[in-house]
Write a protein that holds these residues in place. Structure first.
Motif, mmCIF file in Angstrom:
data_model
loop_
_atom_site.group_PDB
_atom_site.id
_atom_site.type_symbol
_atom_site.label_atom_id
_atom_site.label_comp_id
_atom_site.label_asym_id
_atom_site.label_seq_id
_atom_site.Cartn_x
_atom_site.Cartn_y
_atom_site.Cartn_z
ATOM 1 N N LEU A 69 40.071 51.204 34.602
ATOM 2 C CA LEU A 69 40.108 49.749 34.427
ATOM 3 C C LEU A 69 41.066 49.089 35.398
ATOM 4 C CD1 LEU A 69 39.867 49.450 30.540
ATOM 5 C CD2 LEU A 69 38.094 49.056 32.245
ATOM 6 N N GLY A 70 42.105 49.840 35.847
ATOM 7 C CA GLY A 70 42.985 49.297 36.881
ATOM 8 C C GLY A 70 42.247 49.080 38.184
ATOM 9 N N VAL A 71 41.460 50.078 38.595
ATOM 10 C CA VAL A 71 40.640 49.938 39.802
ATOM 11 C C VAL A 71 39.626 48.807 39.620
ATOM 12 C CG1 VAL A 71 38.874 51.061 41.212
ATOM 13 C CG2 VAL A 71 40.923 52.324 40.549
ATOM 14 N N ALA A 72 39.000 48.753 38.430
ATOM 15 C CA ALA A 72 38.015 47.696 38.161
ATOM 16 C C ALA A 72 38.650 46.311 38.232
ATOM 17 C CB ALA A 72 37.385 47.912 36.781
ATOM 18 N N ALA A 73 39.862 46.170 37.671
ATOM 19 C CA ALA A 73 40.541 44.877 37.687
ATOM 20 C C ALA A 73 40.895 44.457 39.107
ATOM 21 C CB ALA A 73 41.805 44.933 36.829
ATOM 22 N N ASP A 74 41.285 45.418 39.948
ATOM 23 C CA ASP A 74 41.630 45.095 41.337
ATOM 24 C C ASP A 74 40.394 44.867 42.205
ATOM 25 O OD1 ASP A 74 44.408 45.188 41.024
ATOM 26 O OD2 ASP A 74 44.459 47.363 41.281
ATOM 27 N N ARG A 75 39.266 45.453 41.806
ATOM 28 C CA ARG A 75 38.054 45.332 42.625
ATOM 29 C C ARG A 75 37.141 44.210 42.150
ATOM 30 N NH1 ARG A 75 35.080 50.844 43.753
ATOM 31 N NH2 ARG A 75 37.094 51.113 44.793
ATOM 32 N N TYR A 76 36.951 44.101 40.821
ATOM 33 C CA TYR A 76 35.984 43.141 40.289
ATOM 34 C C TYR A 76 36.628 41.953 39.578
ATOM 35 C CZ TYR A 76 32.955 47.165 41.079
ATOM 36 O OH TYR A 76 32.299 48.223 41.653
ATOM 37 N N GLY A 77 37.904 42.026 39.326
ATOM 38 C CA GLY A 77 38.583 40.897 38.694
ATOM 39 C C GLY A 77 39.267 41.266 37.395
#
Length: 432
Positions: A69-77
């Motif tokens: 979810l950290g990667v997702a938050a940095d990539r998709y918002g």
């Protein structure tokens, strides 16, 4: 972005954070009533120890959640990641609520409980990093510490809400026998139902402007970029180690300590825990606002010194109390020490990383450390209790706090959030 938009975003994020932590902590609050439902009946401490072990195992999914979810938050918002995390938490709560007991399906019962906690652990692992990052990026520089305090307000209020529901069931709606037989399922059902509302609220959140600017520039994130900030990663780990152990000692473990070790009735132990948590929640914005005036580092030093030197005397005093009021005073005093860390730790960690890896940088090292030390705090305390050496646990907490103190002493002063704002004089840990 207008002030009204900032407030709406902060409130929407906070409401979801509250529900996430309610779903997580309701497990601990009701353990004394449902432990027998998932494990063979026997010694009460042994049942609690088994339930605490699954509580600890759930923490080991948090690093995976922090990473994904950290990667997702940095990539998709930030908004997208926060919406996904609350959905996963809902599924975990629902599974626990409808799971048959050990007498009905045998070993499948603890297996379902374990899987549900693993899903919730994944959810919470990503929640902290995404919500801390979103809160930091939505707050204005001059009151960032004040708003940072609300992250633990919602965290504590989630735990407090679980205890309030338990108190209402104990004193108003159900008998202890009814709670043990079926009433413990109610709070898990409420958590699953509340996620529907939070899902809608988070879908309406406005995305962070800092993320949008970074996204437009196609700035790269991920683990490879995060490894360029090794010092910041180690700083997050060191700060979190002592802070999370102290936090879980005086919040999660205290209800069981009062009931199982000191012999307080279960309802009295719940009442004392609830009152101390309410006081703790009220401290967070006040400590955060203080950090906006005197700096982050003085508060962190206050926590590190007091927790390192004061834990053994405090827990020794607590072990001899017989009055609920005395227990409340000592626990609240300990939480006052913990507030030096809890009120501002999220903002300090967010200030260590650039936008493109901020959510991952906060979430992953935090989740790894909490999994290893926070998730095992209650288990270690109960193990020391069963071994007949409660004082060992007090020294363990002190040593962990000393690690945080040493980390704080090495903190750099640069505030990347202020640099991204274009400030000619970056804020520091000493002055804001």
């Amino acid at each position: 972005m207008t002030t009204a938009q900032r407030l709406r975003g902060i409130l929407a994020g906070s409401a979801g954070n509250l529900l996430e932590y309610y779903d997580w902590y309701v497990y601990s609050s009701f353990t004394i009533y449902f432990a027998h439902a998932f494990f063979p009946r026997g010694n009460e401490t042994a049942e609690l120890l088994n339930a605490a072990a699954i509580f600890a195992v759930g923490f080991f999914m948090r690093p995976i959640g922090g990473w994904l979810l950290g990667v997702a938050a940095d990539r998709y918002g930030r908004r997208w990641a926060l919406t996904l995390s609350v959905t996963a938490m809902c599924l975990g709560s629902l599974a626990i609520a409808v799971c048959p007991t050990y007498t009905q399906i045998g070993l499948l019962a603890p297996a379902v409980l374990l899987v549900a906690r693993l899903v919730q652990g994944l959810s919470l692992g990503g929640e902290y990093g995404a919500s801390a990052t979103y809160l930091a990026e939505m707050s204005s520089p001059q009151n960032r510490g004040f708003w940072s305090g609300f992250l633990y307000v919602t965290l504590v209020m989630g735990q407090l809400l679980a205890l309030i529901i338990l108190l209402l069931m104990q004193y108003v709606f159900l008998t202890p026998h009814q709670i043990e037989v079926w009433g413990w399922r109610i709070p898990f059902l409420l958590g699953a139902a509340g996620a529907v509302l939070i899902f809608w609220l988070r879908r309406q959140m406005q995305e962070s402007e800092r993320f949008e600017r970074s996204h437009e520039k196609h700035e790269q994130g991920g683990l490879r970029v995060l490894l360029q900030h090794k010092r910041s990663v180690l700083t997050v780990c060191g700060m979190t180690l002592g802070g999370t152990v102290v936090f879980y000692t005086y919040t999660i473990y205290m209800q069981k300590y009062l009931a199982n070790t000191l012999g307080f009735p279960k309802d009295t132990a719940t009442l004392v825990s609830s009152a101390s948590l309410l006081a703790f929640a009220l401290m967070q914005p006040a400590f955060g606002a203080l950090s906006d005036r005197i700096g982050r580092k003085p508060l962190l030093l206050y926590f590190g010194i007091c927790a390192t030197l004061g834990t053994v005397p405090l827990l020794t005093l607590l072990s001899g109390v017989h009055s609920p009021w005395a227990a409340f005073g000592l626990i609240t005093g300990a939480l006052g020490i913990a507030s030096g860390y809890t009120s501002i730790n999220a903002i300090v960690k967010a200030e260590l990383f650039p936008t493109q890896v901020r959510a991952l940088g906060v979430a992953l090292p935090y989740a790894v450390t909490v999994s290893l030390f926070g998730g095992t705090t209650e288990y270690i305390a109960l193990w020391c209790r069963q071994a007949g050496h409660d004082i060992w646990f007090a020294y363990y907490v002190s040593i962990c706090a000393a690690v945080t103190l040493l980390t704080v002493l090495t903190l750099r002063k640069t505030d990347r959030l202020s640099e991204e704002n274009g400030s000619s004089t970056p804020h520091t840990l000493q002055k804001n």
